[in-house]
Motif scaffolding. Structure first.
Motif, PDB file in Angstrom:
ATOM      1  N   VAL A 160       0.854  -1.185   0.000  1.00  8.64           N
ATOM      2  CA  VAL A 160       0.000   0.000   0.000  1.00  8.64           C
ATOM      3  C   VAL A 160       0.881   1.222   0.000  1.00  8.64           C
ATOM      4  N   GLU A 161       0.656   2.101  -0.976  1.00 11.61           N
ATOM      5  CA  GLU A 161       1.446   3.339  -1.036  1.00 11.61           C
ATOM      6  C   GLU A 161       0.853   4.347  -0.059  1.00 11.61           C
ATOM      7  N   THR A 162       1.744   5.039   0.631  1.00 17.48           N
ATOM      8  CA  THR A 162       1.269   6.049   1.600  1.00 17.48           C
ATOM      9  C   THR A 162       1.567   7.441   1.103  1.00 17.48           C
TER      10      THR A 162
END
Length: 87
Positions: free
Chosen positions: A85-87
């Motif tokens: 998951v990209e933050t």
């Protein structure tokens, strides 16, 4: 001498099972029975140490080789992958 194939075996402290891990042969050396012999040698080592069963997780490519060495598929394991998951 240059290694052309590899694979290892794990013994589990007197249990009835041994497990085969890895297993790969350099492309230039495939289809010569090297990996099949390596599976056979590891099976003989397991038998000599009292293991009654071998367990291995393998790709469909390895199935014919394993079956020619007397192993049979009992189940299928599905692999799953989740993108980070990209933050």
């Amino acid at each position: 001498a240059v290694p052309v194939s590899t694979g290892w075996i794990r013994f589990h402290g007197g249990r009835a099972f041994a497990t085969l891990w890895g297993g790969s042969t350099l492309k230039a050396y495939r289809s010569r029975g090297i990996y099949r012999a390596l599976v056979g040698i590891r099976a003989a080592l397991a038998h000599a140490r009292g293991a009654r069963f071998l367990a291995v997780e393998a790709s469909d490519d390895s199935r014919p080789i394993l079956e020619r060495n007397g192993l049979r598929a009992l189940t299928v394991i599905d692999s799953y992958f989740k993108q980070p998951v990209e933050t």
